[in-house]
Design a protein around this motif. Structure first.
Motif, PDB file in Angstrom:
ATOM      1  N   GLU A  68       0.822  -0.936  -0.021  1.00 56.65           N
ATOM      2  CA  GLU A  68       0.234   0.002   0.028  1.00 56.65           C
ATOM      3  C   GLU A  68       0.844   1.205   0.124  1.00 56.65           C
ATOM      4  OE1 GLU A  68      -2.949   0.124   3.037  1.00 56.65           O
ATOM      5  OE2 GLU A  68      -4.013   1.882   2.004  1.00 56.65           O
ATOM      6  N   VAL A  69       0.467   2.175  -0.814  1.00 55.64           N
ATOM      7  CA  VAL A  69       1.109   3.570  -0.941  1.00 55.64           C
ATOM      8  C   VAL A  69      -0.091   4.613  -0.856  1.00 55.64           C
ATOM      9  CG1 VAL A  69       3.285   2.659  -2.304  1.00 55.64           C
ATOM     10  CG2 VAL A  69       0.854   3.507  -3.424  1.00 55.64           C
ATOM     11  N   MET A  70       0.579   5.617  -0.791  1.00 59.53           N
ATOM     12  CA  MET A  70      -0.435   6.998  -1.142  1.00 59.53           C
ATOM     13  C   MET A  70       0.051   8.007  -2.147  1.00 59.53           C
ATOM     14  SD  MET A  70      -3.556   8.782   1.105  1.00 59.53           S
ATOM     15  CE  MET A  70      -2.794  10.374   1.619  1.00 59.53           C
ATOM     16  N   MET A  71      -0.590   7.955  -3.200  1.00 60.75           N
ATOM     17  CA  MET A  71      -0.272   8.952  -4.304  1.00 60.75           C
ATOM     18  C   MET A  71      -0.836  10.355  -3.825  1.00 60.75           C
ATOM     19  SD  MET A  71       1.783   6.780  -5.670  1.00 60.75           S
ATOM     20  CE  MET A  71       2.610   8.205  -6.889  1.00 60.75           C
ATOM     21  N   THR A  72      -0.391  11.423  -4.767  1.00 64.04           N
ATOM     22  CA  THR A  72      -0.980  12.718  -4.314  1.00 64.04           C
ATOM     23  C   THR A  72      -1.982  12.828  -5.391  1.00 64.04           C
ATOM     24  OG1 THR A  72       0.459  13.529  -6.105  1.00 64.04           O
ATOM     25  CG2 THR A  72       1.394  13.574  -3.836  1.00 64.04           C
TER      26      THR A  72
END
Length: 415
Positions: A68-72
RNA sequence: CGGGGAGUGGCGCAGUCCGGUAGCGCACGCGGUUUGGGACCGCGGGGUCGCAGGUUCGAAUCCUGUCUCCCCGACCA
């Protein structure tokens, strides 16, 4: 949570402007607030449901190997120009904005470009492959027409995953793994029986079909043809004799249905990585193209799909896996201490309880319990206390029964 | 973006045709009677009638413009 602490209220009537059943019920029960067309805010109960769906999606993506990541949300113009997706004539549903100095920015509608761009800083060897990253994030799409409540909005929560593989064979193994994970998600949401893997148009850059995960529903926007034995379907948009033959489907074995697209998976080949000049090095030191896949699940759309599907004339009927609370505890009469005892005991066991401690008549509590769709209803009243029992009723049951504490707990455990 | 419908207290509606100073139900506050499937009585608070112009002694009501919402279509997770 105590009902007297919950700031939202239920409504007898839905706003006239909402026609979609999912939005009507979710608004009446106080789960969502409509901010504008196609844009809904989540109130405490709705947020609980949304978070429960996210949890399930997250668990299945993690189990399949996703990171899991969080892009902008804010997007720079240049990477989208490299893939020819910045121009409004190419992608017409961008929301765009500007920095104070006039620089144009995009508001994220999907994340192939930024993910490839970010990943290129880290992965460049065949040893790193395969891998997949995903995020659960709000997407913004300037749809010409929002409709059907939560089913088609301009701001919505989506899980998007992107896989990177060495070659086609590896890609197909990864791809099928996520398709399987998708069905685990739909099964856990209670939608497994009515969700079909549906062949659809793969897009302009691949000769292959993409897969849509269509939930059969009378309010669905898509027309699909279902092979109920093979449990697969084909979207009307590619429904030709040539494609049927290619897919080994027979026209006479297919049934026409309406479907809501609750997810999709695409073969991206090397379109985005090549366009952005991002490659990996193989064991011979040669530069090679990645093979990518992308995989989406409309998380907030699922709230609408489930509200639409699991409901009756009295209100919502949440599957236990995502219900905002497991138990609606209705205390009737002067029984505060006894209700408090049960409330504390259940919460001590990690069970989510909504205790209706308001001073209102029983009928109102029952009606709210049904409207909110809480799976289990427990009543504490002078009558149940005299018998040293509790009254129990399931949301879908026809009548209530009196149970001892032990039987009640066993009943809840079993479900 | 094409076609159709609609904007009146937080929600549901009446009033608009035929201009005369805004009303009903739900919700909300206070008091009382009630208490097992959305109770009842009394009192009370809250609306520049989407917005902007115009006509008129006077506009929710008539005229012009504009914004928004919903439905059907095209497009789309």
């Amino acid at each position: 949570m105590k009902r007297t602490e919950l700031f939202t209220k239920t409504l007898r009537e839905a706003p006239a402007e909402e026609v979609a059943k999912n939005a009507q019920l979710l608004i009446r029960a106080g789960f969502v607030h409509k901010e504008m067309a196609g844009v809904y805010a989540y109130m405490p109960l709705g947020l609980r449901v949304l978070e429960n769906i996210k949890r399930i999606v997250r668990e299945e993506m993690n189990a399949a190997g996703g990171q899991e990541v969080m892009m902008t949300t804010l997007q720079p113009r240049d990477i989208w120009e490299k893939t020819d997706r910045w121009d409004d004539r190419k992608v017409d549903n961008w929301f765009k904005t500007k920095l104070a100095n006039g620089t144009e920015l995009g508001v994220g509608l999907t994340h192939e470009e930024p993910v490839v761009d970010a990943v290129s800083n880290y992965a460049s060897s065949y040893r790193d492959l395969p891998f997949a990253v995903y995020q659960i994030q709000n997407k913004f799409r300037n749809e010409l027409r929002a409709k059907s409540g939560l089913l088609r909005g301009r701001e919505f929560v989506m899980k998007d995953l992107y896989s990177f593989s060495r070659n086609q064979e590896e890609h197909m193994r990864v791809y099928e793994r996520y398709v399987k994970a998708y069905f685990s998600v739909y099964d856990r949401l209670g939608l497994g029986d009515i969700t079909y893997r549906t062949y659809a148009d793969g897009g302009i850059f691949t000769p292959r079909f993409s897969d849509e995960f269509q939930v059969v529903s009378p309010v669905g926007e898509d027309t699909i043809y279902v092979d109920e034995v093979k449990r697969i379907a084909i979207n009307k948009e590619i429904f030709t004799d040539e494609n049927l033959e290619k897919l080994g489907l027979k026209r006479e074995e297919l049934v026409e249905k309406r479907g809501i697209e609750a997810g999709n998976t695409f073969h991206l080949e090397s379109k985005y990585t090549d366009a952005l000049g991002v490659y990996y090095t193989d064991e011979n030191g040669e530069r090679r193209s990645y093979v990518m896949g992308c995989y989406g699940i409309g998380v907030s759309r699922l709230v609408g799909v489930i509200a639409e599907h699991f409901s009756d004339e009295r209100g919502l009927v949440w599957p236990e896996s995502i219900a905002p609370f497991m138990i609606y505890l209705a205390s009737i009469g002067e029984v505060h201490d006894d209700a408090q005892k049960l409330y504390t005991l259940l919460r001590g066991k990690g069970i989510e309880v909504l205790w209706d401690d308001r001073d209102v008549r029983p009928g109102e509590k029952f009606a709210d319990c049904d409207l909110m769709g809480i799976p289990h209803r427990v009543v504490v009243s002078p009558k149940t206390i005299d018998l040293n029992k509790f009254e129990y009723k399931h949301r879908t049951g026809n009548s209530a029964e009196l149970l001892t504490l032990e039987t009640l707990l066993a009943r809840l455990d079993a479900s």
